[in-house]
Design a protein around this motif. Structure first.
Motif, PDB file in Angstrom:
ATOM      1  N   GLU A 121      -7.306   3.312  -2.994  1.00  0.00           N
ATOM      2  CA  GLU A 121      -6.842   1.962  -3.301  1.00  0.00           C
ATOM      3  C   GLU A 121      -6.539   1.182  -2.032  1.00  0.00           C
ATOM      4  O   GLU A 121      -6.167   1.765  -1.015  1.00  0.00           O
ATOM      5  CB  GLU A 121      -5.567   1.988  -4.155  1.00  0.00           C
ATOM      6  CG  GLU A 121      -5.760   2.434  -5.581  1.00  0.00           C
ATOM      7  CD  GLU A 121      -4.486   2.252  -6.394  1.00  0.00           C
ATOM      8  OE1 GLU A 121      -4.520   2.565  -7.587  1.00  0.00           O
ATOM      9  OE2 GLU A 121      -3.457   1.803  -5.838  1.00  0.00           O
ATOM     10  N   ASP A 124       0.813  -1.210   0.000  1.00  0.00           N
ATOM     11  CA  ASP A 124       0.000   0.000   0.000  1.00  0.00           C
ATOM     12  C   ASP A 124       0.850   1.266   0.000  1.00  0.00           C
ATOM     13  O   ASP A 124       0.317   2.360  -0.196  1.00  0.00           O
ATOM     14  CB  ASP A 124      -0.942   0.017   1.210  1.00  0.00           C
ATOM     15  CG  ASP A 124      -2.341  -0.479   0.853  1.00  0.00           C
ATOM     16  OD1 ASP A 124      -2.743  -0.298  -0.314  1.00  0.00           O
ATOM     17  OD2 ASP A 124      -3.016  -1.038   1.722  1.00  0.00           O
ATOM     18  N   SER A 127       0.316   2.885  -3.175  1.00  0.00           N
ATOM     19  CA  SER A 127      -1.070   3.109  -3.587  1.00  0.00           C
ATOM     20  C   SER A 127      -1.323   4.603  -3.754  1.00  0.00           C
ATOM     21  O   SER A 127      -0.658   5.434  -3.132  1.00  0.00           O
ATOM     22  CB  SER A 127      -2.037   2.544  -2.541  1.00  0.00           C
ATOM     23  OG  SER A 127      -1.950   1.138  -2.481  1.00  0.00           O
TER      24      SER A 127
END
Length: 301
Positions: A134, A127, A130
């Motif tokens: 998202e 992440d 990201s």
């Protein structure tokens, strides 16, 4: 705005940072003691290199990205190897004095390795790149790789990257230069393979779900919500296209509303187009994936 990572994964990363900070004052002391009989130039070179490696790995743990996850996993494994080598190399005169320090170093090393390999931590690192709304979830490593090839691959990387420089530090110039060149070349292949495993994940985006798996699919594939008929644990008699690579654990079946043409990797440079109605995927946290799918109005059935 990028979604905040789950609190649990942030805490686990914090634990990994803390135990890695402990290393110079535990395992580092033991390694220093084990090197006490070496030449001064060798001790100095190894000490400087160890501090640099420690700092690089600390930064890798602290800055969540897919590439730093690979560095953190390999680097913390190297910490265990260094600590075990020092424990084996300690002579009887130093062993008792360093027993407590060694124990702390080993516990810290094992904790660091265990923490950076937890599924929630992997999701946190993924992440890190990201953007927008998202959420990324790691996919499980292929079963054969996990059982047979993972540990040898990590060992090859560590030995390949360190053997030559250690010989150079010991002033064995010709052998060191040869081993460094060969070792770096040999280490590149398993290191690249390990990083490819890190880059296998699912991405929830505002309009659907992306399957990103360069080992199975020629390119990332977006399935918009209207194309997804359902996501659920796969039944035993499923006929879905299996792209889990024999990963261990629960697989999810991603079903499509209509038949979908996809391009699957069949070799190093070859692909095969196939029409499928469903896929088998193996996220490391299937329950979290289904919960996120439900939040994003993807059918769970």
């Amino acid at each position: 705005m990028t979604l905040s990572p789950p609190t649990g994964s942030v805490r686990l990363v914090a634990i990994a940072i803390v135990v890695w900070i402990v290393q110079p004052f535990s395992a580092g002391v033991v390694i220093g003691t084990a090197l006490s009989d070496a030449t001064e130039s060798f001790r100095t070179t190894v000490s400087v290199a160890a501090w640099i490696a420690w700092l690089v790995i600390l930064l890798a743990i602290a800055v969540p990205r897919p590439v730093t996850l690979t560095i953190a996993r390999v680097g913390t494994a190297g910490g265990i190897i260094g600590t075990l080598w020092a424990a084996w190399d300690l002579d009887a005169n130093h062993a008792d004095a360093g027993a407590a320090t060694l124990a702390v170093g080993l516990v810290a090393s094992i904790t660091a390795v265990a923490t950076v390999n937890l599924p929630g931590v992997a999701d946190r690192f993924l992440d890190g790149v990201s953007y927008g709304d998202e959420r990324r979830f790691a996919l499980r490593a292929p079963g054969p790789v996990l059982v047979v090839a993972l540990i040898p691959s990590v060992l090859i990387v560590i030995v390949g990257l360190t053997a030559g420089p250690l010989l150079l530090a010991d002033e064995r110039w010709i052998a060191g230069a040869i081993v460094t060149v060969v070792g770096f070349g040999v280490a590149w292949f398993p290191l690249n393979a390990l990083h490819r495993l890190t880059n296998r994940f699912l991405v929830f985006v505002p309009n659907g779900l992306v399957v990103h798996d360069p080992t199975q699919l020629r390119e990332p594939v977006l399935f918009v919500k209207r194309e997804i008929a359902g996501l659920a644990p796969a039944p035993a008699d499923t006929t879905a296209k299996d792209i889990t690579a024999a990963a261990l654990g629960l697989a999810l079946e991603l079903r499509f509303a209509t038949a979908t043409d996809l391009s699957f990797v069949t070799g190093r440079t070859t692909t095969d187009n196939e029409t499928v109605r469903s896929l088998l995927i193996a996220p490391t946290r299937p329950t979290a994936v289904m919960a996120t799918a439900l939040e994003r109005e993807i059918t769970i059935a």
